[in-house]
Design an enzyme around this catalytic site. Sequence first.
Site, PDB file in Angstrom:
ATOM      1  N   LYS A 218       0.820  -1.194   0.000  1.00 52.11           N
ATOM      2  CA  LYS A 218       0.000   0.000   0.000  1.00 52.11           C
ATOM      3  C   LYS A 218       0.859   1.250   0.000  1.00 52.11           C
ATOM      4  O   LYS A 218       0.412   2.324  -0.401  1.00 52.11           O
ATOM      5  CB  LYS A 218      -0.885   0.027   1.254  1.00 52.11           C
ATOM      6  CG  LYS A 218      -1.782  -1.172   1.407  1.00 52.11           C
ATOM      7  CD  LYS A 218      -2.544  -1.055   2.748  1.00 52.11           C
ATOM      8  CE  LYS A 218      -3.230  -2.332   3.104  1.00 52.11           C
ATOM      9  NZ  LYS A 218      -3.821  -2.269   4.458  1.00 52.11           N
TER      10      LYS A 218
ATOM     11  N   ASP B 164      14.686  -0.741   1.627  1.00 50.67           N
ATOM     12  CA  ASP B 164      15.403  -0.925   2.891  1.00 50.67           C
ATOM     13  C   ASP B 164      16.427  -2.052   2.696  1.00 50.67           C
ATOM     14  O   ASP B 164      17.511  -1.818   2.170  1.00 50.67           O
ATOM     15  CB  ASP B 164      14.360  -1.233   3.978  1.00 50.67           C
ATOM     16  CG  ASP B 164      14.946  -1.346   5.372  1.00 50.67           C
ATOM     17  OD1 ASP B 164      16.123  -0.996   5.559  1.00 50.67           O
ATOM     18  OD2 ASP B 164      14.219  -1.794   6.288  1.00 50.67           O
TER      19      ASP B 164
ATOM     20  N   ASP C 281       3.608   3.494   6.616  1.00 51.94           N
ATOM     21  CA  ASP C 281       2.867   3.220   7.844  1.00 51.94           C
ATOM     22  C   ASP C 281       3.731   2.616   8.934  1.00 51.94           C
ATOM     23  O   ASP C 281       4.820   2.102   8.688  1.00 51.94           O
ATOM     24  CB  ASP C 281       1.744   2.229   7.550  1.00 51.94           C
ATOM     25  CG  ASP C 281       2.273   0.808   7.346  1.00 51.94           C
ATOM     26  OD1 ASP C 281       3.172   0.639   6.487  1.00 51.94           O
ATOM     27  OD2 ASP C 281       1.817  -0.114   8.041  1.00 51.94           O
TER      28      ASP C 281
ATOM     29  N   LYS D  46      16.862   3.813   1.939  1.00 51.51           N
ATOM     30  CA  LYS D  46      17.486   3.688   3.266  1.00 51.51           C
ATOM     31  C   LYS D  46      18.644   2.702   3.136  1.00 51.51           C
ATOM     32  O   LYS D  46      18.479   1.503   3.355  1.00 51.51           O
ATOM     33  CB  LYS D  46      16.416   3.183   4.256  1.00 51.51           C
ATOM     34  CG  LYS D  46      16.840   3.187   5.689  1.00 51.51           C
ATOM     35  CD  LYS D  46      15.645   3.188   6.663  1.00 51.51           C
ATOM     36  CE  LYS D  46      14.853   1.925   6.682  1.00 51.51           C
ATOM     37  NZ  LYS D  46      13.786   1.894   7.711  1.00 51.51           N
TER      38      LYS D  46
ATOM     39  N   PHE E 167      12.854   4.514  11.543  1.00 53.46           N
ATOM     40  CA  PHE E 167      11.595   3.992  11.039  1.00 53.46           C
ATOM     41  C   PHE E 167      10.746   5.140  10.520  1.00 53.46           C
ATOM     42  O   PHE E 167      10.315   6.012  11.258  1.00 53.46           O
ATOM     43  CB  PHE E 167      10.839   3.149  12.067  1.00 53.46           C
ATOM     44  CG  PHE E 167       9.812   2.316  11.368  1.00 53.46           C
ATOM     45  CD1 PHE E 167      10.184   1.159  10.703  1.00 53.46           C
ATOM     46  CD2 PHE E 167       8.499   2.735  11.285  1.00 53.46           C
ATOM     47  CE1 PHE E 167       9.257   0.415   9.975  1.00 53.46           C
ATOM     48  CE2 PHE E 167       7.555   2.004  10.563  1.00 53.46           C
ATOM     49  CZ  PHE E 167       7.939   0.840   9.915  1.00 53.46           C
TER      50      PHE E 167
ATOM     51  N   ASP F 250       7.545   2.972  -2.232  1.00 55.68           N
ATOM     52  CA  ASP F 250       7.768   3.970  -1.184  1.00 55.68           C
ATOM     53  C   ASP F 250       9.216   3.996  -0.708  1.00 55.68           C
ATOM     54  O   ASP F 250       9.853   5.043  -0.686  1.00 55.68           O
ATOM     55  CB  ASP F 250       6.794   3.770  -0.004  1.00 55.68           C
ATOM     56  CG  ASP F 250       6.802   2.355   0.583  1.00 55.68           C
ATOM     57  OD1 ASP F 250       7.544   1.480   0.091  1.00 55.68           O
ATOM     58  OD2 ASP F 250       6.043   2.127   1.552  1.00 55.68           O
TER      59      ASP F 250
END
Length: 169
Positions: A37, A97, A153, A125, A146, A94
């Site tokens: 999402k 990582d 989210d 990141k 985070f 988004d």
Amino acid sequence: MKSLIKKDKIRQRISSLARKISRDYKGKELVLVGVLKGGFVFLADLIRQITLPLEIDFIQLASYGASTTSSGVIKVKKDIDLPIAGKDVLVVEDIVDYGYTMDYLLQFLADKKARSVKLCALLDKPARRKVKVRIDYRGFKVPDKFIVGYGLDCDEKFRNLPDIAYLEK
Ligand code: IMP
Ligand code: MG
């Protein structure tokens, strides 16, 4: 919660990414694949600044493991519906990582015989990267925190924040 990137700065950066994408994909058959999402806010803002005809689809992935990290075992929860064989696919994500999720997805889409598959990620990141992922269009590099807001989210909360922020321990 601390704001990291304000909404005006996000907007400026997205304009510049969209200009570059509009130049690079001129005359091509562009299909944007948004990763649900987290990528939906970024995708919604990005497409309105791209000045080319394009198609949009969504994919949703699931990764096994704790809720705030991914494990490397990725599964497609909702596949795309559009045919992409011969098309130029740009994945809109988004954040990268560990890199497992995009490493898997880029190969998954390439296997559908797309003409090209590239990655546009709002956030990078790099501190915890486990597998190398080529980010063709990158919004911002972020520290090892985070991150929430602007689609991202923590336990499904904070996606609606207009800024990109991070949670303090
Ligand atoms: P990875 O690159 O395989 O570790 O997985 C990236 C995915 O993990 C992203 O698509 C996000 O859904 C999630 N993720 C990684 N870091 C963060 C973060 O800081 N905030 C929110 N979600 C994150
Ligand atoms: Mg994601």
